[in-house]
Design an enzyme around this catalytic site. Structure first.
Site, PDB file in Angstrom:
ATOM      1  N   THR A  76       0.869  -1.165   0.000  1.00 27.03           N
ATOM      2  CA  THR A  76       0.000   0.000   0.000  1.00 27.03           C
ATOM      3  C   THR A  76       0.910   1.220   0.000  1.00 27.03           C
ATOM      4  OG1 THR A  76      -1.726  -1.148   1.241  1.00 27.03           O
ATOM      5  CG2 THR A  76      -1.791   1.263   1.250  1.00 27.03           C
ATOM      6  N   SER A  77       0.850   2.004  -1.058  1.00 27.79           N
ATOM      7  CA  SER A  77       1.783   3.117  -1.216  1.00 27.79           C
ATOM      8  C   SER A  77       1.591   4.157  -0.131  1.00 27.79           C
ATOM      9  CB  SER A  77       1.612   3.768  -2.591  1.00 27.79           C
ATOM     10  OG  SER A  77       1.891   2.855  -3.624  1.00 27.79           O
ATOM     11  N   ALA A  78       2.625   4.974   0.063  1.00 29.49           N
ATOM     12  CA  ALA A  78       2.530   6.084   1.003  1.00 29.49           C
ATOM     13  C   ALA A  78       1.373   7.001   0.603  1.00 29.49           C
ATOM     14  CB  ALA A  78       3.837   6.865   1.025  1.00 29.49           C
TER      15      ALA A  78
END
Length: 415
Positions: A76-78
């Site tokens: 889950t990307s920043a």
């Protein structure tokens, strides 16, 4: 999976604080995106046991899956880059959006933004990732608002006949697949983390006729593409006197005669300084890009624990150049007044002075010609009517076309 499956006041407070930070830092600029981030519970999509303060930190990515060696292959990307990519795409209610690289949370954000009259399709090559995304989207209330598809998006997706208004690629891509452009409407936007000789920019591309022109770019890193679109780096190991290694990583052409570097770490180190300085807290990410496209023999470096380089980690950056039997890397030293740093190069090898000179000359060229203005990017698919590219444009040949990077006319004159 996260066992925290209820929406409590504590999570809502963390979520609101995150959105307030994203707004204050202009990472979110539109009400639609702000509302989506305030609505979708990010904590329902991260790994079991992830603390709320990590989940809702603006800079934290959260691993979803690792390979057998422990390398993250899905995450889950920043939050900051998710927000920026959605803003780059210019989404509106009723749009059709394709997401390449699934996880669940980003697709839920997209569904909130395009609303019930829009459509979101999320595709991933990994069945573990798609199964997880499908389950979590259902639990969070988005199961009927996102279509999760198991496929290698390098190829056309079956059953999708109408083009998409926007495509968001959430994995690092070395090239743009023809299938993506086939799925993109005329005048549509594609946002993609594009790797250019080892340096990534998240670029918002607008489709203009037979090519794509950038409207924005952001600095961020992503897990690499899998499947047919994967592009592996070539890694060469340089042993030191204690059996530790410095790794040279090449994404583009590999210089001939790398065997000349055998034993190079045992030679006396040389250095040279450019006179180019930078204040603390000021980004110089475009210097990395400049070196990647204008410095022959460019590579990225990594140093094992126990090497001299590793012990000096705060005085250099992982960008280098191979120059015959020597190699140099980007170095910094503090200014006497403590207000910033000076760029330079350190090198190993019999002709280390030539290697440092090559790097220092490009640092100075960037300072004279490329520092003041951000570059523009374009992508020209195979078969497009390409113009004559001038000296102000760097051309990177890809499998399905060419990517170009252009500084304003003064930027690369007299390099």
């Amino acid at each position: 999976m996260n066992t925290l499956r209820h929406e409590d006041a504590n999570a809502a407070e963390f979520r609101d604080a995150l959105v307030d930070t994203l707004l204050a830092n202009k990472m979110i600029t539109s009400p639609l995106v702000a509302r989506a981030f305030r609505t979708v519970p990010r904590h329902l999509f991260v790994a079991d046991g992830t603390p709320l303060e990590v989940t809702y930190n603006v800079d934290n990515s959260v691993a979803i899956k690792r390979d057998p060696d422990g390398v993250i292959i899905s995450s889950t990307s920043a939050a900051y880059i998710q927000a920026r990519m959605i803003e780059q795409a210019g989404l509106a209610e009723g749009m059709r959006v394709l997401e390449i690289g699934s996880g669940g949370f980003n697709a839920a954000l997209l569904a909130e933004i395009v609303g019930p009259d829009g459509q979101v399709v999320s595709v991933d090559i990994d069945p573990d990732v798609t199964d997880r995304a499908r389950e979590l989207l259902e639990q969070a209330g988005y199961g009927n608002r996102v279509d999760v598809v198991l496929a290698d998006a390098e190829n056309p997706l079956p059953g999708l006949h109408e083009p998409f208004d926007a495509i968001l690629v959430t994995v690092g891509a070395w090239d743009l697949a023809p299938a993506w452009l086939a799925h993109l409407t005329e005048g549509g936007m594609i946002v993609v983390p594009l790797r250019m000789n080892g340096v990534t920019r998240v670029i918002g591309f607008l489709r203009e006729g037979d090519h794509l022109a950038s409207t924005s770019s952001e600095v961020a890193g992503f897990v690499p593409m899998q499947g047919e679109g994967a592009r592996d780096e070539r890694v060469f190991l340089l042993p030191d006197r204690n059996g530790h290694h410095v790794k040279l990583r090449f994404e583009g052409d590999v210089p001939a005669g790398l065997d000349l570097l055998d034993g190079v770490l045992a030679t006396e180190r040389t250095e040279a300084w450019s006179g180019v300085t930078i204040k603390h807290g000021v980004s110089f990410a475009d210097l990395h890009l400049w070196l990647a496209v204008f410095l022959p023999g460019f590579c990225k470096l990594a140093a094992d624990e126990g090497t001299d380089l590793n012990s000096e980690r705060k005085s250099w950056f992982p960008f280098g150049v191979v120059h015959g039997d020597s190699f140099a890397y980007l170095a910094v030293r503090p200014l006497p007044d403590g207000g910033g740093s000076e760029f330079g190069a350190r090198a190993y090898g019999v002709h280390g002075d030539a290697a440092t000179t090559a790097m220092v000359e490009q640092i100075q060229a960037w300072d004279r010609r490329g520092r003041a203005d951000e570059p523009a990017f374009a992508y020209w698919p195979t078969g497009s009517d390409r113009p004559e590219f001038g000296k102000d444009t760097a051309v990177l040949v890809k499998a399905h076309g060419v990517a170009t990077i252009s500084w304003p006319p003064a930027a690369s004159a007299a390099r």
